[in-house]
Design a protein around this motif. Structure first.
Motif, PDB file in Angstrom:
ATOM      1  N   TRP A 129      39.793  42.783  40.954  1.00 25.97           N
ATOM      2  CA  TRP A 129      39.238  42.664  39.609  1.00 25.97           C
ATOM      3  C   TRP A 129      38.615  43.981  39.159  1.00 25.97           C
ATOM      4  O   TRP A 129      38.673  44.337  37.974  1.00 25.97           O
ATOM      5  CB  TRP A 129      38.198  41.550  39.555  1.00 25.97           C
ATOM      6  CG  TRP A 129      38.795  40.189  39.727  1.00 25.97           C
ATOM      7  CD1 TRP A 129      38.699  39.376  40.814  1.00 25.97           C
ATOM      8  CD2 TRP A 129      39.632  39.512  38.790  1.00 25.97           C
ATOM      9  NE1 TRP A 129      39.403  38.223  40.612  1.00 25.97           N
ATOM     10  CE2 TRP A 129      39.988  38.270  39.370  1.00 25.97           C
ATOM     11  CE3 TRP A 129      40.104  39.813  37.514  1.00 25.97           C
ATOM     12  CZ2 TRP A 129      40.790  37.345  38.719  1.00 25.97           C
ATOM     13  CZ3 TRP A 129      40.914  38.894  36.855  1.00 25.97           C
ATOM     14  CH2 TRP A 129      41.247  37.675  37.462  1.00 25.97           C
ATOM     15  N   ALA A 150      37.441  38.742  28.488  1.00 26.97           N
ATOM     16  CA  ALA A 150      37.792  37.577  29.300  1.00 26.97           C
ATOM     17  C   ALA A 150      37.495  37.837  30.776  1.00 26.97           C
ATOM     18  O   ALA A 150      36.966  36.963  31.482  1.00 26.97           O
ATOM     19  CB  ALA A 150      39.267  37.234  29.102  1.00 26.97           C
ATOM     20  N   THR A 151      37.801  39.037  31.257  1.00 30.66           N
ATOM     21  CA  THR A 151      37.558  39.368  32.660  1.00 30.66           C
ATOM     22  C   THR A 151      36.068  39.429  32.962  1.00 30.66           C
ATOM     23  O   THR A 151      35.607  38.947  34.001  1.00 30.66           O
ATOM     24  CB  THR A 151      38.217  40.718  33.012  1.00 30.66           C
ATOM     25  OG1 THR A 151      39.581  40.710  32.603  1.00 30.66           O
ATOM     26  CG2 THR A 151      38.147  40.985  34.505  1.00 30.66           C
ATOM     27  N   TYR A 172      34.683  35.956  33.202  1.00 27.77           N
ATOM     28  CA  TYR A 172      35.046  35.365  34.498  1.00 27.77           C
ATOM     29  C   TYR A 172      34.159  35.906  35.617  1.00 27.77           C
ATOM     30  O   TYR A 172      33.658  35.139  36.452  1.00 27.77           O
ATOM     31  CB  TYR A 172      36.515  35.649  34.804  1.00 27.77           C
ATOM     32  CG  TYR A 172      36.884  35.335  36.236  1.00 27.77           C
ATOM     33  CD1 TYR A 172      37.067  34.017  36.664  1.00 27.77           C
ATOM     34  CD2 TYR A 172      37.029  36.358  37.179  1.00 27.77           C
ATOM     35  CE1 TYR A 172      37.384  33.726  37.986  1.00 27.77           C
ATOM     36  CE2 TYR A 172      37.344  36.079  38.497  1.00 27.77           C
ATOM     37  CZ  TYR A 172      37.517  34.759  38.893  1.00 27.77           C
ATOM     38  OH  TYR A 172      37.824  34.484  40.201  1.00 27.77           O
ATOM     39  N   LEU A 173      33.956  37.218  35.641  1.00 30.58           N
ATOM     40  CA  LEU A 173      33.150  37.822  36.703  1.00 30.58           C
ATOM     41  C   LEU A 173      31.688  37.384  36.599  1.00 30.58           C
ATOM     42  O   LEU A 173      31.011  37.200  37.614  1.00 30.58           O
ATOM     43  CB  LEU A 173      33.251  39.349  36.639  1.00 30.58           C
ATOM     44  CG  LEU A 173      34.636  39.931  36.944  1.00 30.58           C
ATOM     45  CD1 LEU A 173      34.629  41.450  36.733  1.00 30.58           C
ATOM     46  CD2 LEU A 173      35.060  39.609  38.361  1.00 30.58           C
ATOM     47  N   ARG A 195      30.605  34.507  35.489  1.00 26.90           N
ATOM     48  CA  ARG A 195      30.492  33.121  35.936  1.00 26.90           C
ATOM     49  C   ARG A 195      30.748  32.973  37.436  1.00 26.90           C
ATOM     50  O   ARG A 195      30.078  32.204  38.117  1.00 26.90           O
ATOM     51  CB  ARG A 195      31.468  32.246  35.151  1.00 26.90           C
ATOM     52  CG  ARG A 195      31.124  32.134  33.673  1.00 26.90           C
ATOM     53  CD  ARG A 195      32.209  31.397  32.923  1.00 26.90           C
ATOM     54  NE  ARG A 195      32.355  30.014  33.407  1.00 26.90           N
ATOM     55  CZ  ARG A 195      31.690  28.984  32.946  1.00 26.90           C
ATOM     56  NH1 ARG A 195      30.803  29.160  31.969  1.00 26.90           N
ATOM     57  NH2 ARG A 195      31.876  27.774  33.429  1.00 26.90           N
ATOM     58  N   SER A 196      31.734  33.730  37.940  1.00 26.53           N
ATOM     59  CA  SER A 196      32.120  33.556  39.349  1.00 26.53           C
ATOM     60  C   SER A 196      31.286  34.392  40.311  1.00 26.53           C
ATOM     61  O   SER A 196      31.145  34.032  41.488  1.00 26.53           O
ATOM     62  CB  SER A 196      33.599  33.928  39.532  1.00 26.53           C
ATOM     63  OG  SER A 196      33.792  35.321  39.285  1.00 26.53           O
ATOM     64  N   THR A 253      32.079  36.987  41.754  1.00 25.48           N
ATOM     65  CA  THR A 253      32.907  37.396  42.884  1.00 25.48           C
ATOM     66  C   THR A 253      32.790  38.884  43.180  1.00 25.48           C
ATOM     67  O   THR A 253      33.234  39.335  44.242  1.00 25.48           O
ATOM     68  CB  THR A 253      34.387  37.069  42.604  1.00 25.48           C
ATOM     69  OG1 THR A 253      34.779  37.685  41.370  1.00 25.48           O
ATOM     70  CG2 THR A 253      34.607  35.571  42.503  1.00 25.48           C
TER      71      THR A 253
END
Length: 401
Positions: A11, A230-231, A234-235, A237-238, A240
């Motif tokens: 990512w 969008a990325t 995602y990062l 929320r996750s 990761t």
């Protein structure tokens, strides 16, 4: 303090390339489409860089939105600094590439002597964070210079030029997988993502006649901004890519000295192969590269002055003729610096009007674009020749009537 940079995952590399691409296309859009000009755009983004970097430094932990916003602005700013040297000051790309490579070596050298590490897993003090962002800024400037220099040497279209940095990154991944120094591998790949992302942006935004997808800089910027957003969501929320405080620093792989030397030799061979490819491409027949690393102009036959100018508004042609005549006068007076600065106005004005002029006649636009390219090439040569400059400028003046 907590580590304020993200974990290096797939990512990380995806969003890094996206940020580089949108930085390039967004800067071009503001500079040319909105008519701000190169210097004004650079001043705007320098102020923006100071603001977002202060935000990033004041944060107590890694925040994806703040971190990647800083990367985007650093990407734009580093690119603009290189463009100013090339377009406004007439510094050859070979020289600016060497200067930025030396500057990066100095930054890394001081950073290592002071902190004894260059690893991004150790950005846990204010000095290391400052060194990190300074290195990132210089890598973008270096990537811009080397990427544009590659296009100048080869005349490749933006689509073809994507393949070289992509291939080099794949070679670095292979070296890292076999045990090459992870810190060295990271920073080599980090530098190469800049020309890769910029060439992707040029490929998406360039007209189809120049080998691009013809989406334009505005649409390209929107596409990649949405992908970045969008990325980042995602990062966020996750989580990761968060390096947790309790994690132990990543230890480098145990590699024998002989294997380590072998992998350094492997990187040297890859660099030598890339150099040989560029030398070979430079000696092949190709069109002159446009300013700012754009794709070469389409080849057209000779047109008379009437054929070249009649499709376009007389006021626009008069504007180009005035700038060309001013540049010629400065060349004849022996003021090379002033001539190089004035011809940048011609490039900016021509790029600003591309969207309105090219649809009127692609053939006439391509013909004049090629002659302007020859003028830019002559004035920005490493060792300008007055006779060549005068010939190119007079040819363009004749075509402009």
């Amino acid at each position: 303090m907590l580590n304020k940079v993200p974990e290096v995952t797939i990512w990380f590399w995806i969003i890094k390339i996206l940020c580089t691409t949108v930085g390039e296309s967004f800067a071009d859009w503001i500079n040319t489409s909105l008519g701000f000009g190169l210097l004004s755009t650079a001043l705007i983004f320098t102020g923006a860089l100071a603001a977002v970097l202060a935000w990033q430094l004041s944060a107590e932990r890694y925040i994806p939105f703040v971190y990647w916003l800083t990367v985007v602005v650093v990407s734009v700013t580093g690119t603009l600094y290189t463009d100013i040297l090339t377009d406004s000051q007439g510094v050859p790309l070979a020289v600016s590439s060497s200067v930025f490579a030396g500057a990066l070596a100095v930054v890394f050298g001081i950073w290592y002597v002071r902190e004894r590490t260059l690893s991004v897993h150790s950005i846990t003090t204010r000095p290391r964070e400052l060194f990190y962002w300074l290195a990132v800024l210089v890598t973008f400037a270096l990537g811009t210079a080397t990427g544009d220099w590659t296009l100048e040497l080869t005349g490749w279209t933006a689509g073809v030029s994507v393949l070289l940095p992509l291939g080099l990154i794949v070679a670095i991944i292979l070296g890292w997988r076999f045990g090459a120094n992870p810190v060295l591998s990271f920073w080599l790949a980090y530098i190469l993502t800049r020309p890769l992302g910029a060439n992707l942006g040029d490929w998406f935004g360039s007209p189809s006649a120049d080998g691009g997808l013809g989406l334009g800089t505005a649409v390209t910027s929107v596409i990649f901004l949405v992908a970045i957003l969008a990325t980042v969501v995602y990062l966020t929320r996750s989580r990761t890519d968060v390096i947790e405080a309790q994690e132990r620093p990543h230890a480098p792989q145990e590699v024998s000295q002989a294997r380590g030397r072998g992998l350094l030799g492997y990187y040297a061979v890859v660099a030598a192969a890339a150099a040989v490819l560029l030398i070979w491409a430079n000696h092949q027949p190709h069109a002159a590269a446009n300013g700012e690393g754009d794709a070469p102009s389409p080849v057209t036959g000779h047109l008379t002055s009437q054929e070249a100018t009649s499709p376009f508004p007389p006021a626009e042609i008069a504007k180009f003729r005035t700038i060309t005549a001013d540049t010629l006068a400065k060349v004849n007076s022996g003021d090379q610096r002033a001539a190089t600065s004035r011809v940048a106005d011609l490039e900016t004005a021509w790029d600003d009007d591309q969207s309105s002029l090219e649809p009127k006649s692609e053939k006439a636009w391509g013909f004049l674009d090629g002659e302007i390219d020859q003028v830019l090439k002559a004035l920005r040569a490493p060792h300008p020749d007055k006779a060549t400059e005068v010939k190119a400028l007079n040819t363009l003046l004749t075509s402009l009537g």
